[in-house]
Design a protein around this motif. Structure first.
Motif, mmCIF file in Angstrom:
data_model
loop_
_atom_site.group_PDB
_atom_site.id
_atom_site.type_symbol
_atom_site.label_atom_id
_atom_site.label_comp_id
_atom_site.label_asym_id
_atom_site.label_seq_id
_atom_site.Cartn_x
_atom_site.Cartn_y
_atom_site.Cartn_z
ATOM 1 N N LEU A 1 -2.482 -8.398 4.807
ATOM 2 C CA LEU A 1 -3.731 -7.965 4.173
ATOM 3 C C LEU A 1 -3.725 -8.283 2.681
ATOM 4 O O LEU A 1 -4.734 -8.686 2.150
ATOM 5 C CB LEU A 1 -3.929 -6.469 4.414
ATOM 6 N N VAL A 2 -2.571 -8.106 2.034
ATOM 7 C CA VAL A 2 -2.485 -8.434 0.611
ATOM 8 C C VAL A 2 -2.754 -9.920 0.410
ATOM 9 O O VAL A 2 -3.502 -10.309 -0.497
ATOM 10 C CB VAL A 2 -1.089 -8.070 0.035
ATOM 11 N N ILE B 1 -9.944 1.755 -9.015
ATOM 12 C CA ILE B 1 -8.491 1.676 -8.865
ATOM 13 C C ILE B 1 -8.032 0.217 -8.924
ATOM 14 O O ILE B 1 -7.117 -0.136 -9.644
ATOM 15 C CB ILE B 1 -8.043 2.341 -7.548
ATOM 16 N N HIS B 2 -8.669 -0.634 -8.181
ATOM 17 C CA HIS B 2 -8.292 -2.049 -8.198
ATOM 18 C C HIS B 2 -9.323 -2.908 -8.928
ATOM 19 O O HIS B 2 -9.011 -4.008 -9.373
ATOM 20 C CB HIS B 2 -8.125 -2.583 -6.769
ATOM 21 N N SER C 1 -3.951 -6.708 -8.476
ATOM 22 C CA SER C 1 -5.191 -6.169 -7.918
ATOM 23 C C SER C 1 -5.151 -6.101 -6.395
ATOM 24 O O SER C 1 -5.547 -5.096 -5.793
ATOM 25 C CB SER C 1 -6.377 -7.025 -8.369
ATOM 26 N N ALA C 2 -4.678 -7.166 -5.758
ATOM 27 C CA ALA C 2 -4.601 -7.172 -4.295
ATOM 28 C C ALA C 2 -3.620 -6.115 -3.797
ATOM 29 O O ALA C 2 -3.869 -5.455 -2.781
ATOM 30 C CB ALA C 2 -4.191 -8.555 -3.795
ATOM 31 N N VAL D 1 -2.791 1.286 -2.720
ATOM 32 C CA VAL D 1 -3.129 2.490 -3.474
ATOM 33 C C VAL D 1 -4.523 3.005 -3.126
ATOM 34 O O VAL D 1 -4.695 4.203 -2.892
ATOM 35 C CB VAL D 1 -3.001 2.239 -4.996
ATOM 36 N N THR D 2 -5.516 2.131 -3.079
ATOM 37 C CA THR D 2 -6.889 2.570 -2.807
ATOM 38 C C THR D 2 -7.014 3.334 -1.494
ATOM 39 O O THR D 2 -7.688 4.368 -1.465
ATOM 40 C CB THR D 2 -7.852 1.362 -2.840
#
Length: 119
Positions: free
Chosen positions: A1-2, A61-62, A106-107, A113-114
């Motif tokens: 996913l990242v 957050i991102h 960001s990714a 985290v999000t």
């Protein structure tokens, strides 16, 4: 996913940077499309849930890191860079490395985290 998020953001960054070669048209179009999509999602969230601050908190957050990287890429797309000059080539390379690092951060934030703050 990242990796999927990272590749998508790299593609958007390349589109923003391509304005350097394409008379800034692609940079303007991508910036407008990004603004429209974020505005649409915010408006949709306001009318469906009414929780504006929750949505903005999740996005921030991102989003701050991601939008910062995209704005730096857009800046490259709007600049006039002489690629024959060594110092400008080095500055461009360093800026692209900075964009890539910010997009990795960001990714990672968006993936790990999000989701911790979703209700």
């Amino acid at each position: 996913l990242v990796l999927a998020i990272y590749v998508k953001n790299i593609f958007v960054s390349l589109l923003l940077i391509s304005g350097f070669f394409l008379y800034k048209v692609s940079t303007v179009i991508v910036l407008l499309a990004n603004a429209v999509s974020i505005s649409f999602l915010l408006t949709l969230n306001i009318y469906t849930t009414g929780e504006v601050w929750y949505f903005l908190g999740l996005i921030s957050i991102h989003g701050l890191v991601e939008l910062g990287a995209l704005m730096i890429a857009a800046n490259i797309g709007f600049q006039r860079i002489n690629l024959k000059t060594r110092t400008q080539r080095l500055a461009l390379r360093n800026t692209i490395v900075l964009i890539l690092i910010l997009l990795i951060i960001s990714a990672s934030l968006e993936t790990f985290v999000t989701p911790l703050f979703w209700r």
